[in-house]
Design an enzyme around this catalytic site. Structure first.
Site, PDB file in Angstrom:
ATOM      1  N   GLY A  31      -5.845  75.181  18.385  1.00  0.00           N
ATOM      2  CA  GLY A  31      -5.457  74.141  19.311  1.00  0.00           C
ATOM      3  C   GLY A  31      -5.517  74.586  20.756  1.00  0.00           C
ATOM      4  O   GLY A  31      -6.102  75.603  21.097  1.00  0.00           O
ATOM      5  N   HIS A  37     -14.124  75.620  22.941  1.00  0.00           N
ATOM      6  CA  HIS A  37     -13.971  74.897  21.677  1.00  0.00           C
ATOM      7  C   HIS A  37     -14.875  73.669  21.651  1.00  0.00           C
ATOM      8  O   HIS A  37     -15.472  73.345  20.611  1.00  0.00           O
ATOM      9  CB  HIS A  37     -12.524  74.440  21.490  1.00  0.00           C
ATOM     10  CG  HIS A  37     -11.528  75.553  21.419  1.00  0.00           C
ATOM     11  ND1 HIS A  37     -10.628  75.812  22.423  1.00  0.00           N
ATOM     12  CD2 HIS A  37     -11.289  76.485  20.462  1.00  0.00           C
ATOM     13  CE1 HIS A  37      -9.862  76.824  22.087  1.00  0.00           C
ATOM     14  NE2 HIS A  37     -10.242  77.269  20.902  1.00  0.00           N
ATOM     15  N   GLY A 146     -16.598  81.000  17.896  1.00  0.00           N
ATOM     16  CA  GLY A 146     -17.046  81.460  19.198  1.00  0.00           C
ATOM     17  C   GLY A 146     -17.347  82.944  19.212  1.00  0.00           C
ATOM     18  O   GLY A 146     -16.648  83.748  18.584  1.00  0.00           O
ATOM     19  N   GLN A 152     -13.754  89.192  15.287  1.00  0.00           N
ATOM     20  CA  GLN A 152     -13.363  88.186  14.300  1.00  0.00           C
ATOM     21  C   GLN A 152     -14.578  87.581  13.624  1.00  0.00           C
ATOM     22  O   GLN A 152     -14.620  87.426  12.394  1.00  0.00           O
ATOM     23  CB  GLN A 152     -12.553  87.087  14.982  1.00  0.00           C
ATOM     24  CG  GLN A 152     -12.269  85.879  14.107  1.00  0.00           C
ATOM     25  CD  GLN A 152     -11.473  84.820  14.849  1.00  0.00           C
ATOM     26  OE1 GLN A 152     -10.267  84.918  14.957  1.00  0.00           O
ATOM     27  NE2 GLN A 152     -12.157  83.805  15.368  1.00  0.00           N
ATOM     28  N   LYS A 183     -13.718  81.516  29.020  1.00  0.00           N
ATOM     29  CA  LYS A 183     -12.728  80.504  28.684  1.00  0.00           C
ATOM     30  C   LYS A 183     -11.796  81.035  27.603  1.00  0.00           C
ATOM     31  O   LYS A 183     -12.222  81.611  26.612  1.00  0.00           O
ATOM     32  CB  LYS A 183     -13.414  79.237  28.168  1.00  0.00           C
ATOM     33  CG  LYS A 183     -14.269  78.512  29.195  1.00  0.00           C
ATOM     34  CD  LYS A 183     -13.433  77.616  30.076  1.00  0.00           C
ATOM     35  CE  LYS A 183     -14.316  76.739  30.958  1.00  0.00           C
ATOM     36  NZ  LYS A 183     -13.522  75.842  31.806  1.00  0.00           N
ATOM     37  N   SER A 184     -10.498  80.814  27.779  1.00  0.00           N
ATOM     38  CA  SER A 184      -9.501  81.254  26.800  1.00  0.00           C
ATOM     39  C   SER A 184      -8.245  80.423  26.974  1.00  0.00           C
ATOM     40  O   SER A 184      -7.856  80.094  28.111  1.00  0.00           O
ATOM     41  CB  SER A 184      -9.171  82.735  26.998  1.00  0.00           C
ATOM     42  OG  SER A 184      -8.056  83.116  26.197  1.00  0.00           O
TER      43      SER A 184
END
Length: 284
Positions: A31, A37, A146, A152, A183-184
């Protein structure tokens, strides 16, 4: 777009799509969605008949001193973004829906013992467990992740291969701000001064990307990139490492596909960034 909170509702929707012979793309998130995203969701929409987006802040991947309660949330904005891009279903479960007296966890050995796994020893156990559960719930044809979370992504690819999961994993490029910062969701933690200081990460990344070369000593590149970051007083390096892109093992000479990754604290906020280098592609 439909918003659901139960596993049964997800399975019912996917079952109907399957009966119609339609494909399903899946974007798992925690979220507080941003343009990174959005790029994953857009690609999923372009490549599948239907798209499911999960927005679940997974408690099992947070350590006892980490920011689970403080992790940013904005359910209304997340829903609006997903719907505007063309997602069909948002899965927004409570922790109790996902975990009922759990006894099973999924661990990918060795690969989680490098980079972020050194300071966050339970993190990838939680990630692999929840992603396995989500794959079993959504049963997608393709799932999108991503490349900013490169370790990951590598671990999930290995998990899918080893467990013979019947889906394709797609990695999507890092999305950056106009000034270069990746972006984070955690960027929202930064004060204005810290936001400016955080640009040392992308400066280091861009330098490394420009100067990496076949046959170069990994330590030489790591040191040069660290030198850029340490000039920023608000920055504290956790690691800057060159590792094998498939295994996450350290390398001494850049003679194979590698991941160049970093984790840096800006004040109290931990940020990550990376780039990949493939000697075979660079020769073309």
């Amino acid at each position: 777009m439909k918003i659901v909170t139960t596993i049964a509702d997800v399975r019912a929707a996917v079952k109907a799509w399957r009966q119609a012979g339609e494909t399903v793309g899946f974007v798992p998130t925690m979220g507080f969605l941003h343009e990174g995203h959005a790029s994953l969701i857009s690609r999923a929409v372009a490549e599948n008949d239907h798209v499911v987006v999960s927005t679940f802040v997974n408690p099992t991947q947070f350590g006892p001193t980490e920011d689970l309660d403080a992790y940013p949330r904005d359910e209304a904005r997340d829903a609006a973004l997903c719907e505007s891009i063309g997602a069909d279903l948002m899965f927004r479960p409570d922790p109790a829906e996902m975990y009922d007296n759990p006894k099973v966890s999924v661990v990918v050995k060795d690969m989680n013992e490098h980079l972020c796994g050194l300071s966050r020893p339970i993190h990838f156990h939680g990630v692999c467990t929840v992603v396995t559960k989500l794959f079993n719930i959504v049963t997608p044809d393709t799932a999108y992740f991503g490349e900013k979370d490169a370790q990951q992504l590598a671990i999930i690819r290995k998990m899918v291969a080893d467990l013979n999961m019947p889906l394709k994993i797609v990695g999507c490029p890092i999305v950056r701000e106009a000034d270069g910062l990746a972006k984070s969701s955690r960027n929202t933690y930064l004060s204005p001064a810290e936001r400016e200081a955080a640009l040392c990460l992308s400066r280091s990344i861009f330098y490394g990307r420009d100067h990496i070369a076949v046959g170069m000593a990994a330590k030489e590149l790591e040191t040069a990139m660290e030198d850029i970051i340490v000039k920023e007083p608000l920055a504290k390096i956790e690691y800057v490492k060159v590792v094998d892109a498939l295994t996450m093992d350290d390398v001494t000479i850049i003679d194979r596909p590698v991941l160049v990754a970093m984790a840096v604290y800006i004040g109290k906020t931990r940020l990550i960034d990376n780039f990949s280098f493939d000697p075979n592609v660079s020769k073309q």
